[in-house]
Design an enzyme around this catalytic site. Structure first.
Site, PDB file in Angstrom:
ATOM      1  N   GLU A 266      -9.743  34.372  -7.431  1.00  0.00           N
ATOM      2  CA  GLU A 266     -10.766  35.443  -7.067  1.00  0.00           C
ATOM      3  C   GLU A 266     -12.035  34.940  -7.657  1.00  0.00           C
ATOM      4  O   GLU A 266     -13.128  35.251  -7.193  1.00  0.00           O
ATOM      5  CB  GLU A 266     -10.519  36.808  -7.505  1.00  0.00           C
ATOM      6  CG  GLU A 266     -11.501  37.870  -6.839  1.00  0.00           C
ATOM      7  CD  GLU A 266     -10.907  39.210  -7.437  1.00  0.00           C
ATOM      8  OE1 GLU A 266     -11.776  40.202  -7.393  1.00  0.00           O
ATOM      9  OE2 GLU A 266      -9.637  39.623  -7.669  1.00  0.00           O
ATOM     10  N   PRO A 321     -12.316  45.761  -4.420  1.00  0.00           N
ATOM     11  CA  PRO A 321     -11.101  45.795  -5.161  1.00  0.00           C
ATOM     12  C   PRO A 321     -10.174  44.869  -4.194  1.00  0.00           C
ATOM     13  O   PRO A 321     -10.479  45.131  -2.775  1.00  0.00           O
ATOM     14  CB  PRO A 321     -10.829  47.092  -5.193  1.00  0.00           C
ATOM     15  CG  PRO A 321     -12.165  48.088  -5.408  1.00  0.00           C
ATOM     16  CD  PRO A 321     -13.004  47.308  -4.629  1.00  0.00           C
ATOM     17  N   ARG A 322      -9.271  44.497  -4.592  1.00  0.00           N
ATOM     18  CA  ARG A 322      -8.350  43.727  -3.718  1.00  0.00           C
ATOM     19  C   ARG A 322      -7.415  44.125  -2.708  1.00  0.00           C
ATOM     20  O   ARG A 322      -7.356  43.535  -1.647  1.00  0.00           O
ATOM     21  CB  ARG A 322      -7.426  42.876  -4.856  1.00  0.00           C
ATOM     22  CG  ARG A 322      -7.804  42.013  -5.840  1.00  0.00           C
ATOM     23  CD  ARG A 322      -6.921  41.523  -6.921  1.00  0.00           C
ATOM     24  NE  ARG A 322      -7.386  40.296  -7.480  1.00  0.00           N
ATOM     25  CZ  ARG A 322      -6.647  39.750  -8.698  1.00  0.00           C
ATOM     26  NH1 ARG A 322      -5.613  40.272  -8.956  1.00  0.00           N
ATOM     27  NH2 ARG A 322      -7.161  38.893  -9.056  1.00  0.00           N
ATOM     28  N   ASP A 323      -7.239  45.475  -2.640  1.00  0.00           N
ATOM     29  CA  ASP A 323      -6.456  46.157  -1.479  1.00  0.00           C
ATOM     30  C   ASP A 323      -7.343  46.380  -0.436  1.00  0.00           C
ATOM     31  O   ASP A 323      -7.134  46.157   0.495  1.00  0.00           O
ATOM     32  CB  ASP A 323      -5.884  47.774  -2.160  1.00  0.00           C
ATOM     33  CG  ASP A 323      -7.061  48.270  -2.760  1.00  0.00           C
ATOM     34  OD1 ASP A 323      -7.981  47.915  -3.323  1.00  0.00           O
ATOM     35  OD2 ASP A 323      -7.000  49.605  -2.667  1.00  0.00           O
ATOM     36  N   ARG A 424      -4.662  46.954  -8.974  1.00  0.00           N
ATOM     37  CA  ARG A 424      -5.090  46.316 -10.178  1.00  0.00           C
ATOM     38  C   ARG A 424      -6.327  45.566 -10.070  1.00  0.00           C
ATOM     39  O   ARG A 424      -6.332  44.846  -8.963  1.00  0.00           O
ATOM     40  CB  ARG A 424      -4.082  45.267 -10.720  1.00  0.00           C
ATOM     41  CG  ARG A 424      -4.756  44.761 -11.914  1.00  0.00           C
ATOM     42  CD  ARG A 424      -3.578  43.717 -12.803  1.00  0.00           C
ATOM     43  NE  ARG A 424      -3.077  42.827 -11.529  1.00  0.00           N
ATOM     44  CZ  ARG A 424      -4.034  41.568 -11.634  1.00  0.00           C
ATOM     45  NH1 ARG A 424      -4.957  41.398 -12.240  1.00  0.00           N
ATOM     46  NH2 ARG A 424      -3.227  40.429 -10.861  1.00  0.00           N
TER      47      ARG A 424
END
Length: 628
Positions: A266, A321-323, A424
């Site tokens: 990331e 966020p990653r999701d 997370r």
């Protein structure tokens, strides 16, 4: 047949990554004799693959950062399903853990005025990740290893024995936790090279075994991540919390096939990388959820300006966020706007000059140059989602990291559940394992020291564990490799990034058949380094944990964080109050609902009530169930 008794210790730590080593250091510093069980070679734990940095609100780049902001970001990222106490402890203690690493010799990148540098990352309001280029996990493990060696040298000066107080067992695998009644008595396992069985008597065991990614076909996880700690805890009588939440990191390599799933850090997006579809369009502006409106830029000009102004608050949408990013990439590919190999383009070459890319992202530069023949200083990368992390894990007490149902059992790091809620944030993993690794080591040491009588290892349990481990040599069924491939394909296709009730029911039917077939797995040869035998034993763990994931995912009828239901696309406030807890009822996996603990009023007061109304019912906000 029983194991060969290796020794007796006060605390056994299973896992030698960041959480395990930090726990071992803390337990030893508190005077306990500690054994560390390392599945691979010492220093080769999966933690070394963590690249971006350690999230800690030190405020070195933006003075507005503090623990309250970090807490808010963590709760928002987890969609308020996090255990609030774990998120609070994590946010408060992370800076001290980073400074501690520096005092032990960690060489962090620096700001112009000499402070620890901090970079941007998805979901974090401010630049917050302390880093060492894009090799932070490697530096973390190196530093903790050196601290272990320093403690061993101190023991040597006192006793003349380097391993009198802290010993590392390399290439050992634990297959069972031994118990006396309900409490922990030790561990049983085998030496990977020789196949020899061993057991260690100890009243306290810390599980720090990492994740479950090898149950999925496309994963960034290393070979050790077969759900060992999750399964060991289940088999010992502990429970698993919210296993439906599996994070698919948005950026893994997609080409060539031999490297599909390998992580693309990331940090690339944190340092200015942008995502574009096959049409060249920067598509993330189309996927900012309503709950994040106002926090993220709405135009390219606004997003680009954020990188040059660290005081700006509206982040580029690539840093959602990653999701959210993973779902957006999945949607673009599904809509036919993906690249030739089924991904999207990630380009950092248009923002950073070549020399800065090589300096700031050395691992990524070499990874793409060597594995894909792509020069990221000149051309974009092809990336797509890859199974990366499990937010669910062993149910633990938030302060002590102790498992409530099994006295003497503790867990920290990715194997423990609760801290990250449904998703997370990047960088929170390394600070999580430091904060709760230390706490697990502290309270395991206190538990062991406080006993008036040590538990006794039951030789009948050792005999049964040995017979269980040897069963594949007498098996009449198939080889474990074929079954493992079927498991990975099942989880990838039917319990992946987008989930549907019918497919998950199909997955459970397949998993039941696979568990039955696993009972008769056959391996050839002898016990000396036998990878087929090792996989046969790992499959017990992967099948158990995969069933937990599938059953919990089927039961949770909403979409939240790392759990996306196509047939239940909305987030439901009532489900925020519900944790799903997996346990073993004999050989069967059961899933039950459990009410989450209300968030403490002073912590809720850190949020705007309009934002809270998207996650909490009016009754909760009115304080009818203990929340403010």
């Amino acid at each position: 047949m029983k194991g060969d008794r290796v020794d007796e210790y006060d605390v056994v730590v299973v896992g030698a990554g960041g959480a395990g080593l930090r726990a071992a250091i803390e337990a030893r510093e508190r005077g306990q004799r500690v054994a560390v069980i390392c599945k691979s070679l010492f220093g080769k734990a999966h933690t070394v693959m963590a690249e971006g940095g350690i999230a800690a609100s030190m405020g070195n780049v933006n003075s507005g950062d503090n623990w309250q902001v970090h807490f808010r970001d963590t709760m928002r990222g987890g969609k308020f399903l996090n255990h609030w106490r774990m998120a609070e402890l994590h946010a408060k203690e992370a800076p001290e853990r980073v400074w501690e690493l520096e005092s032990w010799g960690a060489l962090f990148d620096r700001t112009a005025d000499g402070r620890i540098s901090q970079r941007n990352f998805g979901g974090h309001q401010y630049p917050r990740l302390a880093h060492v280029g894009d090799r932070t996990g490697l530096e973390l493990i190196r530093t903790l290893q050196q601290r272990v060696v320093a403690l061993q040298q101190e023991d040597f000066r006192r006793t003349g024995d380097y391993e009198s107080g802290l010993k590392i067992f390399q290439e050992y695998t634990v297959t069972r936790i031994l118990k006396e009644g309900e409490r922990v008595a030790g561990i049983f396992g085998y030496v990977r090279e020789s196949g020899q069985f061993f057991s260690i008597a100890a009243p306290a065991v810390v599980l720090a075994t990492g994740g479950i990614g090898k149950s999925f076909k496309v994963t960034s996880n290393s070979w050790e991540y077969t759900g060992d700690g999750h399964a060991l805890a289940l088999l010992a009588g502990a429970r698993l919390l919210n296993m439906e939440f599996v994070q698919f990191h948005p950026t893994g390599m997609v080409w060539p096939p031999s490297v599909k799933g390998i992580l693309v850090t990331e940090s690339v997006r944190g340092d200015g990388g942008v995502l574009r579809n096959s049409e060249g369009r920067r598509f993330m502006f189309d996927y900012v959820p309503e709950v994040f409106r106002g926090q993220y830029a709405e135009t390219e000009a606004e997003a680009d300006g954020w990188y040059t102004d660290p005081e700006a608050n509206r982040r580029p949408p690539e840093l959602l966020p990653r999701d959210e990013v993973a779902r957006a990439i999945n949607a673009e590919v599904k809509a036919g706007r993906g690249t030739a190999h089924g991904g999207v383009h990630l380009d950092v070459s248009t923002r950073l000059p070549a020399e800065q890319i090589v300096r700031r992202l050395p691992s990524m530069y070499h990874q793409f140059k060597e594995l894909a023949d792509v020069d990221i200083t000149r051309e974009p990368m092809e990336v797509g989602p890859t199974c990366h992390y499990v937010m669910g894990g062993i149910e633990v007490d938030p302060d002590t990291a102790a498992c409530p149902l099994v006295p003497g059992l503790f867990a920290a790091g990715e194997v423990a559940g609760g801290m990250h809620g449904s998703n997370r944030l990047g960088g929170n993993s390394l600070s999580d394992l430091l904060v709760f690794g230390r706490r697990a080591g502290q309270y395991a040491a206190e538990y062991a020291a406080g006993l008036t009588a040590r538990p006794v290892v039951d030789q009948a349990q050792e005999t049964a564990a040995a017979a269980e481990a040897l069963a594949p040599f007498a098996g009449t069924g198939e080889h474990p490799y074929a079954l493992h491939q079927e498991l990975q394909q099942t989880m990838n296709d039917l319990v992946g990034i987008i989930r549907r009730a019918g497919e998950m029911k199909q997955a459970l039917d397949r998993l039941a058949v696979l568990r039955s077939r696993a009972d008769t797995l056959a391996v050839a040869g002898h016990r000396q380094f036998n990878p087929g035998w090792h996989l046969a034993l790992d499959l017990r763990n992967m099948l158990l944990v995969s069933e937990c994931v599938a059953r919990a995912a089927l039961l949770r009828r909403e979409s939240r964080g790392g759990h996306t239901r196509e047939d239940w696309p909305a987030m439901d406030r009532d489900w925020r109050r519900t944790n799903l807890v997996c346990a073993l009822d004999g050989p069967a996996v059961s899933v039950q609902r459990q009410a989450g603990e209300p968030v403490r009023a002073d912590l809720l007061a850190l949020f705007d009530r309009t934002e809270l109304a998207k996650y909490f019912t009016p009754e909760e906000l009115a304080g009818d169930d203990g929340a403010a």
